[in-house]
Design an enzyme around this catalytic site. Structure first.
Site, PDB file in Angstrom:
ATOM      1  N   ASP A  86     -52.828  -4.902 -59.476  1.00  0.00           N
ATOM      2  CA  ASP A  86     -52.488  -3.598 -60.045  1.00  0.00           C
ATOM      3  C   ASP A  86     -52.699  -2.539 -58.974  1.00  0.00           C
ATOM      4  O   ASP A  86     -52.468  -2.812 -57.793  1.00  0.00           O
ATOM      5  CB  ASP A  86     -53.348  -3.341 -61.298  1.00  0.00           C
ATOM      6  CG  ASP A  86     -52.695  -2.363 -62.266  1.00  0.00           C
ATOM      7  OD1 ASP A  86     -52.638  -1.169 -61.935  1.00  0.00           O
ATOM      8  OD2 ASP A  86     -52.258  -2.778 -63.350  1.00  0.00           O
ATOM      9  N   HIS A 110     -55.144   2.975 -63.045  1.00  0.00           N
ATOM     10  CA  HIS A 110     -54.615   1.980 -63.973  1.00  0.00           C
ATOM     11  C   HIS A 110     -55.276   0.620 -63.777  1.00  0.00           C
ATOM     12  O   HIS A 110     -55.609  -0.071 -64.746  1.00  0.00           O
ATOM     13  CB  HIS A 110     -53.106   1.866 -63.806  1.00  0.00           C
ATOM     14  CG  HIS A 110     -52.426   1.119 -64.903  1.00  0.00           C
ATOM     15  ND1 HIS A 110     -52.219  -0.251 -64.856  1.00  0.00           N
ATOM     16  CD2 HIS A 110     -51.919   1.531 -66.097  1.00  0.00           C
ATOM     17  CE1 HIS A 110     -51.595  -0.642 -65.960  1.00  0.00           C
ATOM     18  NE2 HIS A 110     -51.412   0.426 -66.731  1.00  0.00           N
ATOM     19  N   ALA A 218     -48.108 -19.993 -67.175  1.00  0.00           N
ATOM     20  CA  ALA A 218     -47.851 -18.560 -67.050  1.00  0.00           C
ATOM     21  C   ALA A 218     -47.514 -18.014 -68.423  1.00  0.00           C
ATOM     22  O   ALA A 218     -46.777 -18.637 -69.193  1.00  0.00           O
ATOM     23  CB  ALA A 218     -46.702 -18.300 -66.076  1.00  0.00           C
ATOM     24  N   SER A 264     -48.831  -3.690 -70.316  1.00  0.00           N
ATOM     25  CA  SER A 264     -49.756  -4.042 -69.234  1.00  0.00           C
ATOM     26  C   SER A 264     -51.178  -4.166 -69.756  1.00  0.00           C
ATOM     27  O   SER A 264     -51.960  -5.009 -69.297  1.00  0.00           O
ATOM     28  CB  SER A 264     -49.693  -2.991 -68.127  1.00  0.00           C
ATOM     29  OG  SER A 264     -50.034  -1.707 -68.623  1.00  0.00           O
TER      30      SER A 264
END
Length: 382
Positions: A86, A110, A218, A264
């Site tokens: 990030d 963030h 994933a 996110s």
């Protein structure tokens, strides 16, 4: 039995949410609307870094009411390395307690917010905490100081995270798609690293709705609001859903709280759950852990995805070598049409309670009537 207990627990959450999220009500866990500063995904050019917050929430944030991570902590607190790809992570954050490995700088804030949702410990007297408070954060920045990135840059960060020993990687940037990124995620999965990524919405910069490649090991995560409904986006492949609207978290430079919205942040919660699971069952592969998280989710009507259920993921029995859950009990409903907040789970719990109540009455009556009947040889009373 697990599904009945979950229904009862879900009913408790539904009652709590119904009480604090009535139309016009303030978000549970936050002060008056607008009192918490918002955490940005990017900064305007030539702007200064995000400053710390002085506001500390006094109530439990709604995401903790729904996810109830404290139920998992007697089993595990997630002591595994989790990489955050990030904007960076503030290594000096009191909430993260010196558990950040890497450069430890974050101008945007963030990445620190995401790391807090994964691994923050309670601090400053407030109730906020991350999902896996013993997780060790590996800071792998993939942006410049304003939050700008690219698929190639994110791919390099994923590869770096694998090399630094991460067991879980949270890719919480709008990443688009690209050959380098696809190859990096596939390589991570092959190295037994579970990659958790946000489903990113369509825009002119990143193209259509996207996520990391659909490979075992994933996960793509979308956002749920406090009403249990999908917030964004429903068009792409979505493996799991988690809180992602008006989420309470932390920021850089300060001990106060911030608020944020976006898939996110949902990915951060799933990354924390993956840390709990991989710490609790270290023999699980990344493929098996991803399968467990999917299979134990609350059912949802959108694209087959379900809402993250932390406790069920940790307590469901076993996984086969293929990654499929061997014993997966029926799950309560969570999502559009039967969200936690709209009474569907409450009705399930009440139905269970009614059955148990009926059994208790029947047993009680039997305990009195049967012995008396035996004494009279079942003759009517005189």
């Amino acid at each position: 039995m697990r599904s009945w207990l979950s229904a009862v627990a879900t009913a408790g959450a539904a009652v709590t949410l119904a009480g604090v999220l009535a139309p016009g009500a303030a978000l549970a866990g936050a002060p008056a609307p607008g009192a918490l500063p918002g955490i940005p995904e990017k900064l305007p050019e030539r702007s200064g870094c995000v400053q710390g917050s002085a506001v500390v929430v006094s109530q439990t944030p709604w995401q903790q009411v729904v996810l109830a991570p404290q139920r998992a902590w007697p089993l595990t607190r997630g002591d595994v390395p989790v990489a955050v790809v990030d904007t960076g992570v503030d290594a000096g954050s009191s909430w993260l307690g010196g558990r950040v490995e890497g450069a430890g700088k974050d101008c945007v804030g963030h990445g620190t917010f995401v790391a807090g949702l994964i691994a923050a410990r309670r601090g400053s007297g407030g109730p906020f905490a991350g999902v896996a408070p013993d997780a060790r954060i590996i800071d792998v920045p993939a942006t410049d100081n304003t939050g700008e990135s690219s698929p190639k840059r994110i791919a390099a960060a994923v590869t770096t995270a694998v090399g630094r020993g991460a067991k879980v990687i949270a890719v919480t940037l709008a990443q688009g798609r690209g050959g380098d990124l696809d190859r990096a995620v596939k390589a991570a999965a092959e190295a037994d690293v579970l990659v958790v990524s946000a489903v990113t919405p369509a825009d002119a910069e990143h193209g259509p709705v996207s996520c990391v490649p659909n490979v075992p090991g994933a996960l793509c995560v979308g956002a749920l609001g406090p009403d249990g409904r999908v917030a964004e986006p429903a068009e792409a492949r979505t493996d799991l859903l988690a809180p992602g609207v008006s989420v309470v978290g932390i920021g850089p430079r300060g001990s106060g709280n911030f608020a944020g919205t976006g898939s996110s942040l949902s990915a951060a919660f799933v990354a924390g759950a993956a840390a709990l699971l991989r710490a609790h069952e270290p023999k699980l592969t990344a493929v098996q852990a991803a399968a467990r998280l999917r299979a134990t989710a609350y059912r949802n009507a959108v694209g087959g995805a379900g809402g993250l259920d932390l406790y069920a993921a940790l307590t469901t029995v076993g996984s086969g070598s293929s990654g499929q859950v061997v014993v997966a009990p029926p799950l309560p409903t969570y999502g559009p049409g039967k969200a936690r907040g709209d009474g569907g789970a409450v009705r399930d719990a009440l139905a269970v309670a009614a059955v148990f109540g009926g059994l208790v009455v029947a047993v009680g009556v039997g305990a009195v009537v049967v012995p008396r009947g035996n004494r009279r040889s079942w003759r009517p009373p005189a």
